[in-house]
Scaffold this motif. Structure first.
Motif, PDB file in Angstrom:
ATOM      1  N   TYR A   1       1.004  -1.290  -0.061  1.00  0.00           N
ATOM      2  CA  TYR A   1       0.158   0.065   0.079  1.00  0.00           C
ATOM      3  C   TYR A   1       1.104   1.654   0.249  1.00  0.00           C
ATOM      4  O   TYR A   1       2.147   1.291   0.847  1.00  0.00           O
ATOM      5  CB  TYR A   1      -1.152  -0.024   0.983  1.00  0.00           C
ATOM      6  CG  TYR A   1      -2.098  -0.870   1.185  1.00  0.00           C
ATOM      7  CD1 TYR A   1      -3.312  -0.743   0.790  1.00  0.00           C
ATOM      8  CD2 TYR A   1      -1.807  -2.578   1.531  1.00  0.00           C
ATOM      9  CE1 TYR A   1      -4.100  -2.353   0.605  1.00  0.00           C
ATOM     10  CE2 TYR A   1      -2.706  -2.983   1.351  1.00  0.00           C
ATOM     11  CZ  TYR A   1      -4.490  -3.104   1.132  1.00  0.00           C
ATOM     12  OH  TYR A   1      -5.034  -3.338   1.195  1.00  0.00           O
ATOM     13  N   ARG A   2       0.602   2.112  -0.341  1.00  0.00           N
ATOM     14  CA  ARG A   2       1.221   3.850  -0.411  1.00  0.00           C
ATOM     15  C   ARG A   2       0.180   4.961  -0.141  1.00  0.00           C
ATOM     16  O   ARG A   2      -1.510   4.780  -0.763  1.00  0.00           O
ATOM     17  CB  ARG A   2       1.534   4.026  -2.077  1.00  0.00           C
ATOM     18  CG  ARG A   2       2.496   5.282  -2.273  1.00  0.00           C
ATOM     19  CD  ARG A   2       3.338   5.124  -3.133  1.00  0.00           C
ATOM     20  NE  ARG A   2       3.386   6.446  -4.200  1.00  0.00           N
ATOM     21  CZ  ARG A   2       3.393   7.525  -4.765  1.00  0.00           C
ATOM     22  NH1 ARG A   2       3.195   6.486  -5.657  1.00  0.00           N
ATOM     23  NH2 ARG A   2       3.325   8.848  -5.389  1.00  0.00           N
ATOM     24  N   TRP A   3       0.156   5.251   0.716  1.00  0.00           N
ATOM     25  CA  TRP A   3      -0.357   6.247   1.588  1.00  0.00           C
ATOM     26  C   TRP A   3      -0.167   7.757   1.051  1.00  0.00           C
ATOM     27  O   TRP A   3       0.323   8.272   1.833  1.00  0.00           O
ATOM     28  CB  TRP A   3      -0.892   6.422   2.591  1.00  0.00           C
ATOM     29  CG  TRP A   3      -2.718   6.095   3.185  1.00  0.00           C
ATOM     30  CD1 TRP A   3      -2.837   6.607   2.609  1.00  0.00           C
ATOM     31  CD2 TRP A   3      -2.887   6.164   4.666  1.00  0.00           C
ATOM     32  NE1 TRP A   3      -4.852   7.323   3.351  1.00  0.00           N
ATOM     33  CE2 TRP A   3      -3.976   6.636   4.797  1.00  0.00           C
ATOM     34  CE3 TRP A   3      -2.016   5.853   5.512  1.00  0.00           C
ATOM     35  CZ2 TRP A   3      -4.583   6.767   6.032  1.00  0.00           C
ATOM     36  CZ3 TRP A   3      -2.696   5.897   7.388  1.00  0.00           C
ATOM     37  CH2 TRP A   3      -3.777   5.737   7.488  1.00  0.00           C
ATOM     38  N   VAL A   4      -0.965   9.130   0.191  1.00  0.00           N
ATOM     39  CA  VAL A   4      -0.570   9.927  -0.274  1.00  0.00           C
ATOM     40  C   VAL A   4      -1.417  10.759   1.019  1.00  0.00           C
ATOM     41  O   VAL A   4      -2.342  11.268   0.681  1.00  0.00           O
ATOM     42  CB  VAL A   4       0.258   9.890  -2.365  1.00  0.00           C
ATOM     43  CG1 VAL A   4       0.460  11.651  -1.649  1.00  0.00           C
ATOM     44  CG2 VAL A   4       0.680   9.103  -1.904  1.00  0.00           C
ATOM     45  N   PHE A   5      -0.918  11.506   1.423  1.00  0.00           N
ATOM     46  CA  PHE A   5      -0.856  12.965   1.954  1.00  0.00           C
ATOM     47  C   PHE A   5      -0.335  14.134   1.165  1.00  0.00           C
ATOM     48  O   PHE A   5       0.687  14.451   0.832  1.00  0.00           O
ATOM     49  CB  PHE A   5      -0.943  13.230   3.628  1.00  0.00           C
ATOM     50  CG  PHE A   5      -1.176  11.589   4.581  1.00  0.00           C
ATOM     51  CD1 PHE A   5      -3.148  12.161   4.599  1.00  0.00           C
ATOM     52  CD2 PHE A   5      -1.056  10.343   3.885  1.00  0.00           C
ATOM     53  CE1 PHE A   5      -3.474  11.258   5.819  1.00  0.00           C
ATOM     54  CE2 PHE A   5      -1.091   9.623   5.335  1.00  0.00           C
ATOM     55  CZ  PHE A   5      -2.713   9.759   6.009  1.00  0.00           C
ATOM     56  N   TYR A   6      -1.498  14.912   1.267  1.00  0.00           N
ATOM     57  CA  TYR A   6      -1.646  16.024   0.348  1.00  0.00           C
ATOM     58  C   TYR A   6      -2.265  17.487   0.621  1.00  0.00           C
ATOM     59  O   TYR A   6      -3.984  16.806   1.012  1.00  0.00           O
ATOM     60  CB  TYR A   6      -1.594  16.024  -1.267  1.00  0.00           C
ATOM     61  CG  TYR A   6      -2.555  15.420  -1.613  1.00  0.00           C
ATOM     62  CD1 TYR A   6      -3.593  16.649  -1.771  1.00  0.00           C
ATOM     63  CD2 TYR A   6      -2.754  14.202  -1.495  1.00  0.00           C
ATOM     64  CE1 TYR A   6      -4.931  15.757  -2.926  1.00  0.00           C
ATOM     65  CE2 TYR A   6      -3.814  13.606  -2.527  1.00  0.00           C
ATOM     66  CZ  TYR A   6      -5.463  14.422  -3.022  1.00  0.00           C
ATOM     67  OH  TYR A   6      -6.325  14.207  -3.259  1.00  0.00           O
ATOM     68  N   ILE A   7      -2.656  18.693   0.434  1.00  0.00           N
ATOM     69  CA  ILE A   7      -3.353  19.744   0.523  1.00  0.00           C
ATOM     70  C   ILE A   7      -4.210  19.974  -0.673  1.00  0.00           C
ATOM     71  O   ILE A   7      -3.401  20.536  -1.806  1.00  0.00           O
ATOM     72  CB  ILE A   7      -2.615  21.106   0.734  1.00  0.00           C
ATOM     73  CG1 ILE A   7      -2.279  20.640   2.760  1.00  0.00           C
ATOM     74  CG2 ILE A   7      -3.301  22.014   1.213  1.00  0.00           C
ATOM     75  CD1 ILE A   7      -0.889  20.861   3.022  1.00  0.00           C
ATOM     76  N   LYS A   8      -5.013  20.177  -1.008  1.00  0.00           N
ATOM     77  CA  LYS A   8      -5.996  20.320  -2.124  1.00  0.00           C
ATOM     78  C   LYS A   8      -6.500  21.431  -1.357  1.00  0.00           C
ATOM     79  O   LYS A   8      -7.514  21.920  -0.311  1.00  0.00           O
ATOM     80  CB  LYS A   8      -7.304  19.271  -2.098  1.00  0.00           C
ATOM     81  CG  LYS A   8      -7.853  19.384  -2.993  1.00  0.00           C
ATOM     82  CD  LYS A   8      -8.684  18.345  -3.010  1.00  0.00           C
ATOM     83  CE  LYS A   8      -9.453  18.824  -4.661  1.00  0.00           C
ATOM     84  NZ  LYS A   8     -10.591  17.191  -4.734  1.00  0.00           N
ATOM     85  N   LYS A   9      -6.686  22.356  -1.981  1.00  0.00           N
ATOM     86  CA  LYS A   9      -7.175  24.091  -2.123  1.00  0.00           C
ATOM     87  C   LYS A   9      -8.518  23.503  -2.196  1.00  0.00           C
ATOM     88  O   LYS A   9      -9.159  23.814  -3.233  1.00  0.00           O
ATOM     89  CB  LYS A   9      -6.902  24.974  -2.975  1.00  0.00           C
ATOM     90  CG  LYS A   9      -5.105  25.124  -2.244  1.00  0.00           C
ATOM     91  CD  LYS A   9      -5.096  26.531  -3.206  1.00  0.00           C
ATOM     92  CE  LYS A   9      -3.328  26.648  -2.891  1.00  0.00           C
ATOM     93  NZ  LYS A   9      -2.698  27.599  -3.227  1.00  0.00           N
ATOM     94  N   ALA A  10      -9.381  23.888  -1.960  1.00  0.00           N
ATOM     95  CA  ALA A  10     -11.048  23.879  -1.954  1.00  0.00           C
ATOM     96  C   ALA A  10     -11.685  25.601  -3.076  1.00  0.00           C
ATOM     97  O   ALA A  10     -10.865  26.366  -3.062  1.00  0.00           O
ATOM     98  CB  ALA A  10     -11.709  24.205  -0.744  1.00  0.00           C
TER      99      ALA A  10
END
Length: 70
Positions: free
Chosen positions: A61-70
């Motif tokens: 498994y690869r779990w990627v965290f990123y910030i998404k602008k709303a």
């Protein structure tokens, strides 16, 4: 599981009762048993991400965290 922090911030994850800290743009590999795990991911100044994630035996498994602008 490979956990990847694709943000310019320090990421803290409480996963299965264990706290992991990833610096900006780094990753961490951990081994877990099959099952469902509660998690909370936090970056100072942003809303925490909470949930339960399931993992099966025999998979990578690869779990990627990123910030998404709303």
């Amino acid at each position: 599981i490979k956990i990847q922090n694709d943000t310019p911030y320090k990421l803290t994850i409480v996963f299965g009762g264990v706290t992991y800290t990833l610096l900006a743009n780094t990753d961490l590999s951990i081994a877990v048993e099959q099952g469902a795990y509660a998690y909370t991911a936090t970056i100072p100044g942003f809303r925490p991400l909470k949930g339960v994630k399931g993992f099966d035996q025999g998979y990578l498994y690869r779990w990627v965290f990123y910030i998404k602008k709303a």
